[in-house]
Write a protein that holds these residues in place. Structure first.
Motif, PDB file in Angstrom:
ATOM      1  N   LEU A 149       0.856  -1.184   0.000  1.00  0.00           N
ATOM      2  CA  LEU A 149       0.000   0.000   0.000  1.00  0.00           C
ATOM      3  C   LEU A 149       0.892   1.232   0.000  1.00  0.00           C
ATOM      4  O   LEU A 149       1.725   1.405   0.891  1.00  0.00           O
ATOM      5  CB  LEU A 149      -0.909   0.006   1.228  1.00  0.00           C
ATOM      6  CG  LEU A 149      -1.801   1.247   1.412  1.00  0.00           C
ATOM      7  CD1 LEU A 149      -2.772   1.393   0.250  1.00  0.00           C
ATOM      8  CD2 LEU A 149      -2.556   1.183   2.736  1.00  0.00           C
ATOM      9  N   LEU A 150       0.720   2.077  -1.018  1.00  0.00           N
ATOM     10  CA  LEU A 150       1.511   3.294  -1.143  1.00  0.00           C
ATOM     11  C   LEU A 150       0.656   4.489  -0.764  1.00  0.00           C
ATOM     12  O   LEU A 150      -0.448   4.668  -1.292  1.00  0.00           O
ATOM     13  CB  LEU A 150       2.014   3.453  -2.581  1.00  0.00           C
ATOM     14  CG  LEU A 150       2.824   2.282  -3.147  1.00  0.00           C
ATOM     15  CD1 LEU A 150       3.173   2.539  -4.610  1.00  0.00           C
ATOM     16  CD2 LEU A 150       4.084   2.041  -2.330  1.00  0.00           C
ATOM     17  N   LEU A 151       1.159   5.323   0.145  1.00  0.00           N
ATOM     18  CA  LEU A 151       0.424   6.490   0.632  1.00  0.00           C
ATOM     19  C   LEU A 151       1.269   7.740   0.391  1.00  0.00           C
ATOM     20  O   LEU A 151       2.327   7.906   0.989  1.00  0.00           O
ATOM     21  CB  LEU A 151       0.131   6.355   2.139  1.00  0.00           C
ATOM     22  CG  LEU A 151      -0.603   5.088   2.579  1.00  0.00           C
ATOM     23  CD1 LEU A 151      -0.662   5.029   4.107  1.00  0.00           C
ATOM     24  CD2 LEU A 151      -2.010   5.047   1.998  1.00  0.00           C
ATOM     25  N   ASP A 152       0.800   8.605  -0.526  1.00  0.00           N
ATOM     26  CA  ASP A 152       1.552   9.809  -0.856  1.00  0.00           C
ATOM     27  C   ASP A 152       0.885  11.018  -0.206  1.00  0.00           C
ATOM     28  O   ASP A 152       0.075  11.710  -0.819  1.00  0.00           O
ATOM     29  CB  ASP A 152       1.624   9.988  -2.370  1.00  0.00           C
ATOM     30  CG  ASP A 152       2.605  11.084  -2.774  1.00  0.00           C
ATOM     31  OD1 ASP A 152       3.308  11.604  -1.882  1.00  0.00           O
ATOM     32  OD2 ASP A 152       2.670  11.416  -3.970  1.00  0.00           O
ATOM     33  N   GLU A 153       1.207  11.260   1.059  1.00  0.00           N
ATOM     34  CA  GLU A 153       0.651  12.365   1.841  1.00  0.00           C
ATOM     35  C   GLU A 153      -0.871  12.486   1.667  1.00  0.00           C
ATOM     36  O   GLU A 153      -1.379  13.574   1.377  1.00  0.00           O
ATOM     37  CB  GLU A 153       1.318  13.687   1.470  1.00  0.00           C
ATOM     38  CG  GLU A 153       2.795  13.736   1.801  1.00  0.00           C
ATOM     39  CD  GLU A 153       3.359  15.143   1.664  1.00  0.00           C
ATOM     40  OE1 GLU A 153       3.278  15.910   2.647  1.00  0.00           O
ATOM     41  OE2 GLU A 153       3.863  15.470   0.583  1.00  0.00           O
ATOM     42  N   PRO A 154      -1.612  11.404   1.860  1.00  0.00           N
ATOM     43  CA  PRO A 154      -3.055  11.448   1.559  1.00  0.00           C
ATOM     44  C   PRO A 154      -3.875  12.274   2.535  1.00  0.00           C
ATOM     45  O   PRO A 154      -5.019  12.600   2.247  1.00  0.00           O
ATOM     46  CB  PRO A 154      -3.452   9.968   1.631  1.00  0.00           C
ATOM     47  CG  PRO A 154      -2.488   9.377   2.615  1.00  0.00           C
ATOM     48  CD  PRO A 154      -1.195  10.088   2.345  1.00  0.00           C
ATOM     49  N   LEU A 155      -3.306  12.615   3.692  1.00  0.00           N
ATOM     50  CA  LEU A 155      -4.075  13.314   4.716  1.00  0.00           C
ATOM     51  C   LEU A 155      -3.669  14.768   4.886  1.00  0.00           C
ATOM     52  O   LEU A 155      -4.184  15.457   5.771  1.00  0.00           O
ATOM     53  CB  LEU A 155      -3.924  12.586   6.068  1.00  0.00           C
ATOM     54  CG  LEU A 155      -4.111  11.070   6.051  1.00  0.00           C
ATOM     55  CD1 LEU A 155      -3.966  10.507   7.459  1.00  0.00           C
ATOM     56  CD2 LEU A 155      -5.452  10.687   5.449  1.00  0.00           C
ATOM     57  N   SER A 156      -2.775  15.253   4.048  1.00  0.00           N
ATOM     58  CA  SER A 156      -2.189  16.577   4.267  1.00  0.00           C
ATOM     59  C   SER A 156      -3.200  17.715   4.158  1.00  0.00           C
ATOM     60  O   SER A 156      -2.996  18.781   4.739  1.00  0.00           O
ATOM     61  CB  SER A 156      -1.041  16.809   3.283  1.00  0.00           C
ATOM     62  OG  SER A 156      -1.513  16.738   1.943  1.00  0.00           O
ATOM     63  N   LEU A 166      -8.339   9.415  10.447  1.00  0.00           N
ATOM     64  CA  LEU A 166      -7.894   8.648   9.284  1.00  0.00           C
ATOM     65  C   LEU A 166      -6.595   7.902   9.565  1.00  0.00           C
ATOM     66  O   LEU A 166      -6.387   6.795   9.064  1.00  0.00           O
ATOM     67  CB  LEU A 166      -7.716   9.579   8.082  1.00  0.00           C
ATOM     68  CG  LEU A 166      -8.882   9.685   7.102  1.00  0.00           C
ATOM     69  CD1 LEU A 166      -9.107   8.391   6.346  1.00  0.00           C
ATOM     70  CD2 LEU A 166     -10.156  10.093   7.797  1.00  0.00           C
ATOM     71  N   GLN A 167      -5.726   8.485  10.368  1.00  0.00           N
ATOM     72  CA  GLN A 167      -4.490   7.788  10.746  1.00  0.00           C
ATOM     73  C   GLN A 167      -4.811   6.478  11.458  1.00  0.00           C
ATOM     74  O   GLN A 167      -4.195   5.435  11.190  1.00  0.00           O
ATOM     75  CB  GLN A 167      -3.636   8.686  11.639  1.00  0.00           C
ATOM     76  CG  GLN A 167      -2.987   9.849  10.917  1.00  0.00           C
ATOM     77  CD  GLN A 167      -2.388  10.870  11.871  1.00  0.00           C
ATOM     78  OE1 GLN A 167      -2.538  10.768  13.084  1.00  0.00           O
ATOM     79  NE2 GLN A 167      -1.719  11.867  11.325  1.00  0.00           N
ATOM     80  N   LEU A 168      -5.775   6.526  12.365  1.00  0.00           N
ATOM     81  CA  LEU A 168      -6.174   5.325  13.093  1.00  0.00           C
ATOM     82  C   LEU A 168      -6.739   4.272  12.141  1.00  0.00           C
ATOM     83  O   LEU A 168      -6.476   3.071  12.291  1.00  0.00           O
ATOM     84  CB  LEU A 168      -7.210   5.680  14.162  1.00  0.00           C
ATOM     85  CG  LEU A 168      -6.716   6.575  15.302  1.00  0.00           C
ATOM     86  CD1 LEU A 168      -7.877   6.958  16.219  1.00  0.00           C
ATOM     87  CD2 LEU A 168      -5.627   5.879  16.110  1.00  0.00           C
ATOM     88  N   GLU A 169      -7.501   4.710  11.153  1.00  0.00           N
ATOM     89  CA  GLU A 169      -8.103   3.771  10.215  1.00  0.00           C
ATOM     90  C   GLU A 169      -7.061   3.174   9.276  1.00  0.00           C
ATOM     91  O   GLU A 169      -7.131   1.985   8.936  1.00  0.00           O
ATOM     92  CB  GLU A 169      -9.227   4.464   9.455  1.00  0.00           C
ATOM     93  CG  GLU A 169     -10.416   4.777  10.360  1.00  0.00           C
ATOM     94  CD  GLU A 169     -11.475   5.628   9.704  1.00  0.00           C
ATOM     95  OE1 GLU A 169     -11.317   5.979   8.513  1.00  0.00           O
ATOM     96  OE2 GLU A 169     -12.473   5.958  10.384  1.00  0.00           O
ATOM     97  N   ILE A 170      -6.094   3.978   8.854  1.00  0.00           N
ATOM     98  CA  ILE A 170      -4.998   3.453   8.036  1.00  0.00           C
ATOM     99  C   ILE A 170      -4.238   2.374   8.799  1.00  0.00           C
ATOM    100  O   ILE A 170      -3.935   1.298   8.263  1.00  0.00           O
ATOM    101  CB  ILE A 170      -4.048   4.593   7.613  1.00  0.00           C
ATOM    102  CG1 ILE A 170      -4.714   5.461   6.545  1.00  0.00           C
ATOM    103  CG2 ILE A 170      -2.720   4.031   7.093  1.00  0.00           C
ATOM    104  CD1 ILE A 170      -3.925   6.713   6.202  1.00  0.00           C
ATOM    105  N   LEU A 171      -3.940   2.654  10.058  1.00  0.00           N
ATOM    106  CA  LEU A 171      -3.209   1.693  10.874  1.00  0.00           C
ATOM    107  C   LEU A 171      -4.025   0.427  11.094  1.00  0.00           C
ATOM    108  O   LEU A 171      -3.490  -0.690  11.054  1.00  0.00           O
ATOM    109  CB  LEU A 171      -2.841   2.331  12.219  1.00  0.00           C
ATOM    110  CG  LEU A 171      -1.869   1.545  13.103  1.00  0.00           C
ATOM    111  CD1 LEU A 171      -0.567   1.270  12.367  1.00  0.00           C
ATOM    112  CD2 LEU A 171      -1.593   2.302  14.394  1.00  0.00           C
TER     113      LEU A 171
END
Length: 286
Positions: A149-156, A166-171
């Motif tokens: 899974l590649l995440l390119d600053e998706p929450l910035s 969203l950080q909690l859900e990603i984890l």
């Protein structure tokens, strides 16, 4: 196991440079990529996804994605890619957006449940908030149960509260599916909370690689803690000088002596530290 040994000529902020990466990643690791803008972080993600060419080798679970200039097509790579822009299909419902990737209704409903989107499954993207759209994008990136899974600053672009959620859900999804996750981020708190290993890139090369706590909570001499930031302003207030420093998403003030201020310049990177609750500020070693 993922083995990456690639090279690509780039044009960085300081002119021409080479993205030169030799890296091994274990299954299930959560890797944070950080470093200055233009250091090659996003390019590395795009090479992994097959969206940019490079020389060298990429081997994932004994399958070569890149070798001897032969490159596996992006759609054949087991990749989920989440960007800052959600790129959802506006004419499809949330559930339809997920099923477009993979016609697995059970998985789609499971992902929507894990991210609290079940009640919105029949809604369309234009009716959702920014945070909800990014949740849908996260679910969609997991629809193929990707190896990486590649995440390119998706929450910035999200506010602090939504970003934390969203950080909690990603984890949670990372752990649920035991996915190897590689995330680009400039936010120290985000990196600390999510990743197990942090790589710092500079001019296309990895200059630091270690456990996240060891990389972020570096110590200098006998300092109890130290953080690197940007000096925004030096201002005189009565008989003291105040240094304004940006550290990640935080702006802090620190009192400095005139002698210390003589060695500081607005715009430079500085290190804030403390010894027995006495803050210090200094330039990082070159």
């Amino acid at each position: 196991m993922i083995h990456i040994n690639i090279n690509k000529a780039l044009h960085g902020v300081n002119g021409g440079m080479s993205l030169d990466i030799d890296l091994d990643i274990k299954q299930g690791e959560f890797i944070a990529l950080t470093g200055a803008s233009g250091s090659g972080k996003t390019t590395l993600l795009r090479i992994l996804a097959g969206l940019e060419e490079a020389e060298g080798e990429i081997e994932v679970n004994n399958l070569f994605w890149l070798k001897n200039r032969k490159s596996l097509k992006p759609q054949k790579r087991s990749i989920g890619f989440m960007h800052q822009e959600n790129s959802l299909f506006l004419n499809m419902s949330i559930l339809q957006n997920l099923l477009f990737v993979q016609k697995d209704l059970d998985l789609a409903l499971r992902l929507l449940s894990l991210t609290g989107l079940t009640e919105l499954k029949d809604k369309y993207p234009k009716t959702l908030s920014g945070g909800q759209k990014q949740r849908v994008s996260l679910c969609r990136s997991m629809m193929r149960k990707p190896d990486i899974l590649l995440l390119d600053e998706p929450l910035s672009a999200l506010d602090a509260k939504m970003r934390t959620q969203l950080q909690l859900e990603i984890l949670a999804l990372h752990k649920e599916f035991n996915t190897t996750t590689i995330m680009v981020s400039h936010d120290p708190s985000e990196i600390y909370k999510l990743s197990t290993r942090t790589l710092v890139l500079e001019n296309g090369r990895i200059i630091k690689d270690g456990k996240t706590k060891e990389v972020l909570l570096k110590s200098q001499g006998s300092q109890k803690f130290s953080f690197e930031g940007e000096l925004l302003e030096l201002k005189e207030v009565d008989v003291v000088i105040i240094a304004i420093v940006a550290i990640g998403q935080q702006i802090v003030e620190i009192v400095v002596s005139k002698k210390e201020a003589e060695n500081l310049k607005v715009g430079q990177r500085v290190i804030l530290g403390t010894k027995a609750f006495a803050p210090t500020i200094l330039r990082p070693s070159q």
